[in-house]
Design an enzyme around this catalytic site. Structure first.
Site, mmCIF file in Angstrom:
data_model
loop_
_atom_site.group_PDB
_atom_site.id
_atom_site.type_symbol
_atom_site.label_atom_id
_atom_site.label_comp_id
_atom_site.label_asym_id
_atom_site.label_seq_id
_atom_site.Cartn_x
_atom_site.Cartn_y
_atom_site.Cartn_z
ATOM 1 N N GLU A 44 0.853 -1.199 0.000
ATOM 2 C CA GLU A 44 0.000 0.000 0.000
ATOM 3 C C GLU A 44 0.882 1.239 0.000
ATOM 4 O O GLU A 44 1.825 1.345 0.773
ATOM 5 C CB GLU A 44 -0.904 -0.037 1.251
ATOM 6 C CG GLU A 44 -1.551 1.265 1.636
ATOM 7 C CD GLU A 44 -2.466 1.871 0.557
ATOM 8 O OE1 GLU A 44 -3.252 1.136 -0.062
ATOM 9 O OE2 GLU A 44 -2.359 3.108 0.341
ATOM 10 N N GLN A 45 0.519 2.208 -0.849
ATOM 11 C CA GLN A 45 1.356 3.410 -0.956
ATOM 12 C C GLN A 45 1.282 4.322 0.266
ATOM 13 O O GLN A 45 2.257 4.998 0.599
ATOM 14 C CB GLN A 45 0.971 4.217 -2.195
ATOM 15 C CG GLN A 45 -0.419 4.842 -2.109
ATOM 16 C CD GLN A 45 -0.742 5.741 -3.291
ATOM 17 O OE1 GLN A 45 0.065 5.905 -4.190
ATOM 18 N NE2 GLN A 45 -1.917 6.334 -3.283
ATOM 19 N N ARG A 73 -17.230 3.722 6.446
ATOM 20 C CA ARG A 73 -16.111 3.131 5.681
ATOM 21 C C ARG A 73 -14.927 2.768 6.556
ATOM 22 O O ARG A 73 -14.280 1.742 6.349
ATOM 23 C CB ARG A 73 -15.621 4.114 4.609
ATOM 24 C CG ARG A 73 -16.580 4.386 3.512
ATOM 25 C CD ARG A 73 -15.940 5.354 2.544
ATOM 26 N NE ARG A 73 -14.977 4.681 1.727
ATOM 27 C CZ ARG A 73 -15.174 4.354 0.447
ATOM 28 N NH1 ARG A 73 -16.283 4.693 -0.147
ATOM 29 N NH2 ARG A 73 -14.261 3.729 -0.235
ATOM 30 N N TYR A 103 -28.246 8.407 4.933
ATOM 31 C CA TYR A 103 -28.595 7.240 5.761
ATOM 32 C C TYR A 103 -27.774 7.252 7.050
ATOM 33 O O TYR A 103 -26.747 7.915 7.138
ATOM 34 C CB TYR A 103 -28.378 5.926 5.000
ATOM 35 C CG TYR A 103 -27.031 5.781 4.303
ATOM 36 C CD1 TYR A 103 -25.897 5.343 4.987
ATOM 37 C CD2 TYR A 103 -26.895 6.069 2.947
ATOM 38 C CE1 TYR A 103 -24.677 5.196 4.342
ATOM 39 C CE2 TYR A 103 -25.672 5.931 2.299
ATOM 40 C CZ TYR A 103 -24.573 5.497 3.001
ATOM 41 O OH TYR A 103 -23.359 5.358 2.362
ATOM 42 N N ASP A 129 -11.792 -0.718 -8.455
ATOM 43 C CA ASP A 129 -11.825 0.518 -9.253
ATOM 44 C C ASP A 129 -10.736 0.561 -10.313
ATOM 45 O O ASP A 129 -10.890 1.249 -11.324
ATOM 46 C CB ASP A 129 -11.670 1.739 -8.334
ATOM 47 C CG ASP A 129 -12.998 2.182 -7.729
ATOM 48 O OD1 ASP A 129 -13.980 1.424 -7.843
ATOM 49 O OD2 ASP A 129 -13.048 3.278 -7.141
HETATM 50 C C1 FAD Z 1 -18.913 9.195 -2.267
HETATM 51 C C2 FAD Z 1 -18.749 7.790 -2.661
HETATM 52 C C3 FAD Z 1 -19.710 6.932 -2.228
HETATM 53 C C4 FAD Z 1 -19.601 5.592 -2.569
HETATM 54 N N1 FAD Z 1 -20.557 4.767 -2.099
HETATM 55 C C5 FAD Z 1 -20.457 3.452 -2.394
HETATM 56 C C6 FAD Z 1 -21.416 2.559 -1.860
HETATM 57 O O1 FAD Z 1 -22.363 2.938 -1.167
HETATM 58 N N2 FAD Z 1 -21.263 1.228 -2.159
HETATM 59 C C7 FAD Z 1 -20.239 0.779 -2.939
HETATM 60 O O2 FAD Z 1 -20.150 -0.417 -3.190
HETATM 61 N N3 FAD Z 1 -19.312 1.628 -3.455
HETATM 62 C C8 FAD Z 1 -19.389 2.945 -3.191
HETATM 63 N N4 FAD Z 1 -18.449 3.793 -3.677
HETATM 64 C C9 FAD Z 1 -17.346 3.274 -4.513
HETATM 65 C C10 FAD Z 1 -16.270 2.651 -3.658
HETATM 66 O O3 FAD Z 1 -15.860 3.538 -2.661
HETATM 67 C C11 FAD Z 1 -15.083 2.246 -4.520
HETATM 68 O O4 FAD Z 1 -15.555 1.520 -5.625
HETATM 69 C C12 FAD Z 1 -14.125 1.371 -3.716
HETATM 70 O O5 FAD Z 1 -13.616 2.074 -2.620
HETATM 71 C C13 FAD Z 1 -13.002 0.888 -4.612
HETATM 72 O O6 FAD Z 1 -12.105 0.143 -3.856
HETATM 73 P P1 FAD Z 1 -10.661 -0.188 -4.426
HETATM 74 O O7 FAD Z 1 -9.993 -0.953 -3.357
HETATM 75 O O8 FAD Z 1 -10.787 -0.759 -5.782
HETATM 76 O O9 FAD Z 1 -9.971 1.236 -4.647
HETATM 77 P P2 FAD Z 1 -9.570 2.318 -3.565
HETATM 78 O O10 FAD Z 1 -10.535 2.356 -2.457
HETATM 79 O O11 FAD Z 1 -9.313 3.574 -4.328
HETATM 80 O O12 FAD Z 1 -8.200 1.768 -2.968
HETATM 81 C C14 FAD Z 1 -7.016 1.807 -3.720
HETATM 82 C C15 FAD Z 1 -5.848 1.664 -2.761
HETATM 83 O O13 FAD Z 1 -4.660 1.547 -3.521
HETATM 84 C C16 FAD Z 1 -3.681 2.423 -3.009
HETATM 85 N N5 FAD Z 1 -2.787 2.761 -4.119
HETATM 86 C C17 FAD Z 1 -3.029 3.591 -5.167
HETATM 87 N N6 FAD Z 1 -1.989 3.623 -5.999
HETATM 88 C C18 FAD Z 1 -1.050 2.801 -5.478
HETATM 89 C C19 FAD Z 1 0.244 2.409 -5.889
HETATM 90 N N7 FAD Z 1 0.793 2.874 -7.031
HETATM 91 N N8 FAD Z 1 0.949 1.556 -5.129
HETATM 92 C C20 FAD Z 1 0.407 1.045 -3.980
HETATM 93 N N9 FAD Z 1 -0.820 1.397 -3.524
HETATM 94 C C21 FAD Z 1 -1.548 2.248 -4.280
HETATM 95 C C22 FAD Z 1 -4.479 3.596 -2.487
HETATM 96 O O14 FAD Z 1 -3.744 4.355 -1.540
HETATM 97 C C23 FAD Z 1 -5.672 2.895 -1.871
HETATM 98 O O15 FAD Z 1 -5.440 2.480 -0.563
HETATM 99 C C24 FAD Z 1 -18.522 5.132 -3.371
HETATM 100 C C25 FAD Z 1 -17.554 6.015 -3.803
HETATM 101 C C26 FAD Z 1 -17.660 7.331 -3.469
HETATM 102 C C27 FAD Z 1 -16.611 8.273 -3.943
#
Ligand code: FAD
Length: 396
Positions: free
Chosen positions: A34-35, A107, A213, A291
């Site tokens: 993790e970065q 979260r 909510y 994502d």
């Molecule tokens: C306002 C809002 C409300 C939302 N509500 C919902 C909801 O109700 N339900 C739902 O399912 N989804 C919701 N989402 C979407 C959800 O938050 C995201 O889809 C989810 O957090 C994605 O998770 P992830 O682990 O793929 O990415 P992220 O949460 O972005 O995590 C990525 C991680 O990778 C790390 N990283 C990045 N680059 C590097 C690198 N080069 N090297 C090492 N580490 C790195 C980051 O620091 C981070 O910790 C919402 C989003 C927003 C913005």
């Protein structure tokens, strides 16, 4: 062909931690890089819908999820001027209909619960991945601090601006979707009782909408206020804002909402970006999850839910195909990509739909809303919430 036993996960967000948990349960040795200098999530709520609650059951974390969650009693559509409820979808039969409950959770609580399910010695913070490359039968990763790692398989869970994705496939990165949001928390006891209830409330009005909510067992109301705004360039998810700025951005919101906004104790804003749709998720022994693969607008609250589904399916494909990791990763992509792409597209069209521009729009929305839920065998809600990654991981 070397088999998969050592797996590197890049990124310890919700998706990366879920992947680590699911993969460890299948016996893989998993290291997470993790970065950030420490593990953290921002203060906001998140919907965990029945489709991904099944993930928590499958990995033995359902009781822990239940303990940190609030259980809303339904989903409403309200007029943001009068507060009147136009439609309500009760959650009372959700478990029976869709196979699991619907939760909302803070979260940070969710992130902490997931991180505690992974041995701390397997999570390496302060490691920004700067390069990933397939070698002969393995994957090499390089980090910004000059260190490196090697594994049999790497999973890029590094979010919408994924370095892993851009190393694998290039591309232009995420695009601004034309809407921006304020995200805030208000203590429940600072608000009059008629200001809120145990629903997930969707308030629609002229040019915008608000979703609110309870989180933390009803101690706080989490809300997100969305409106159109051209030309946003700031890429951070959390630009500090103020109650005054938020109120000024929603001049047509009614009394209920303005009181809720006025009671916010923390408030930030950001522009909504969508992931450029990756034509491919997988190359050789490296794949994407969450994502990084399919960032979507938050209108259906499905981004993290899709990542939890991904995590389960990925672990199953790798277990079943450990002797041929590239084929197993290709199998994972073939099952997950069509579904995630469909939900991604749905989330994009939903944005237009939620903004009540006219009475006609409102009536159309209410009609669609009712038909989505009415069918017990098909329809959008059945397809999203009724999906079971445990039963369907082979795409059957
Ligand atoms: C306002 C809002 C409300 C939302 N509500 C919902 C909801 O109700 N339900 C739902 O399912 N989804 C919701 N989402 C979407 C959800 O938050 C995201 O889809 C989810 O957090 C994605 O998770 P992830 O682990 O793929 O990415 P992220 O949460 O972005 O995590 C990525 C991680 O990778 C790390 N990283 C990045 N680059 C590097 C690198 N080069 N090297 C090492 N580490 C790195 C980051 O620091 C981070 O910790 C919402 C989003 C927003 C913005």
């Amino acid at each position: 062909m070397g088999s998969a036993s050592r797996i590197v996960v890049v990124g310890a967000g919700l998706g990366g931690l879920a992947a680590a948990i699911a993969l460890r349960r299948q016996g893989f040795e998993v290291q997470v890089y993790e970065q950030a200098p420490e593990l953290a999530e921002f203060g906001a709520g998140i919907n965990i819908s029945p489709n991904s609650v099944k993930f928590f059951h499958a990995v033995g974390l359902a009781d822990k999820l239940h303990a940190i969650s609030a259980e809303p009693i339904g989903l409403t559509w309200r007029d943001w001027g009068s507060g009147e409820i136009h439609n309500c979808l009760p959650f009372v039969d959700f478990e029976q209909r869709y196979g699991a409950k619907y939760y909302v959770v803070h979260r940070s609580d969710l992130h902490r619960m997931l991180s505690e399910a992974v041995p701390q010695s397997s999570i390496h913070v302060g490691k920004r991945c700067t390069n990933v490359e397939s070698r002969n039968g393995s994957v090499g990763l390089t980090f910004a601090d000059g260190t490196s790692a090697e594994a049999d398989v790497a999973v890029g869970c590094d979010g919408i601006r994924s370095a892993v994705r851009s190393h694998l496939f290039g591309g232009e990165g995420p695009r601004y979707a034309g809407t921006m949001c304020w995200r805030a928390l208000a203590p429940t006891d600072a608000l009059p009782k008629d200001c809120h209830d145990r629903h997930v409330n969707q308030w629609s009005g002229d040019g915008g909408f608000v979703i609110s909510y309870y989180v933390r067992q009803g101690q706080f109301i989490n809300f997100v206020c969305v409106r159109q705004q051209p030309g946003w360039t700031e890429q951070s998810w959390s630009v500090p804002s103020s109650v005054e700025e938020m109120l000024a951005a929603f001049p047509k919101a009614g009394d209920h909402l303005r009181r809720m906004m006025g009671a916010a104790t923390s408030c930030s804003k950001w522009g909504q970006f969508t992931g450029e749709h990756a034509a491919q998720w997988t190359r050789d022994r490296v794949t994407l999850l969450g994502d990084s693969a399919h960032a979507m607008l938050a209108t259906f609250g499905q981004g993290a839910n899709m990542a939890f589904e991904d995590a389960y399916v990925l672990a199953q494909w790798l277990r079943a195909g450990a002797d041929d990791p590239p084929a197993a990763l290709a199998g994972y992509e073939s099952v997950r990509k069509p579904r995630a792409t469909w939900v991604q597209q749905l989330s994009r069209t939903e944005v237009r739909f939620k903004k009540q521009a006219s009475t006609w729009d409102r009536l159309r929305r209410e009609y669609v809303f009712l038909t989505r839920h009415r069918s017990t065998t098909r329809g959008v809600y059945r397809s999203i919430f009724g999906y079971d990654p445990v039963k369907e991981w082979r795409g059957s």
